[in-house]
Design a protein around this motif. Sequence first.
Motif, PDB file in Angstrom:
ATOM      1  N   ARG A 116      39.891  13.698  51.243  1.00 32.61           N
ATOM      2  CA  ARG A 116      39.550  15.126  51.331  1.00 32.61           C
ATOM      3  C   ARG A 116      38.564  15.572  50.264  1.00 32.61           C
ATOM      4  N   GLY A 117      38.508  14.812  49.172  1.00 34.94           N
ATOM      5  CA  GLY A 117      37.679  15.216  48.049  1.00 34.94           C
ATOM      6  C   GLY A 117      38.324  14.809  46.740  1.00 34.94           C
ATOM      7  N   TYR A 118      38.453  15.747  45.799  1.00 36.12           N
ATOM      8  CA  TYR A 118      39.056  15.401  44.515  1.00 36.12           C
ATOM      9  C   TYR A 118      39.773  16.609  43.926  1.00 36.12           C
ATOM     10  N   PHE A 119      40.626  16.308  42.927  1.00 42.33           N
ATOM     11  CA  PHE A 119      41.282  17.340  42.132  1.00 42.33           C
ATOM     12  C   PHE A 119      41.284  16.881  40.680  1.00 42.33           C
ATOM     13  N   MET A 120      41.068  17.836  39.768  1.00 35.24           N
ATOM     14  CA  MET A 120      41.154  17.532  38.338  1.00 35.24           C
ATOM     15  C   MET A 120      41.558  18.787  37.580  1.00 35.24           C
TER      16      MET A 120
END
Length: 200
Positions: free
Chosen positions: A26-30
């Motif tokens: 889906r993409g990224y998280f940080m």
Amino acid sequence: MGQIHVEKTDIEGLCIITPTVHKDSRGYFMESYNERDFKEAGLDLTFVQDNQSMSQKGVLRGLHFQKEFPQGKLVRVLKGRVYDVAVDLRKSSPSYGKHFGIILTEENKKMFYIPEGFAHGFLVLSDFAEFAYKVTDFYHPGDEGGLAWNDPSIGIEWPELKGEYRGNAHKDGYYMEDGSPLILSEKDELWLPLKDTFAF
């Protein structure tokens, strides 16, 4: 377990911070900031304001510092790519007048912590860049000082920038490798070299 990796530089106080990035289809998280993780890494900071700017290729902002109300800055790039620089202005520091530079991009997601007592600036290397930073003190009108971005005594080698020093901070004679112009504010063209800014 902390979500950041902190790398010290050869100038005391300057830190490169790499967050843990969780990626999937889906993409990224940080986490771009977590007070607990920063404190565990020895960065016990209080931020009071978030700032954000957008600049086109060839824009150089800096080298700026605060005279009476110094700010620590946690800087990062949301979109694009910049070369970010800090210059040590702490008179008692063994690295006084020395600088450190780092490429910050939306891909590497690195952050650069610049404590109080430094001048700061950056050059945009991509078609445009969105730049965000947290600061440890509020903006105070009239408190800004600056240094010539091309001061030979500091010796910053701005990547992808061509030209020759002509004795002042003006953009005349400078350009990016692809022919794009160097873009400075009128104010940033008037800053003086380090030796003329601080006489002691």
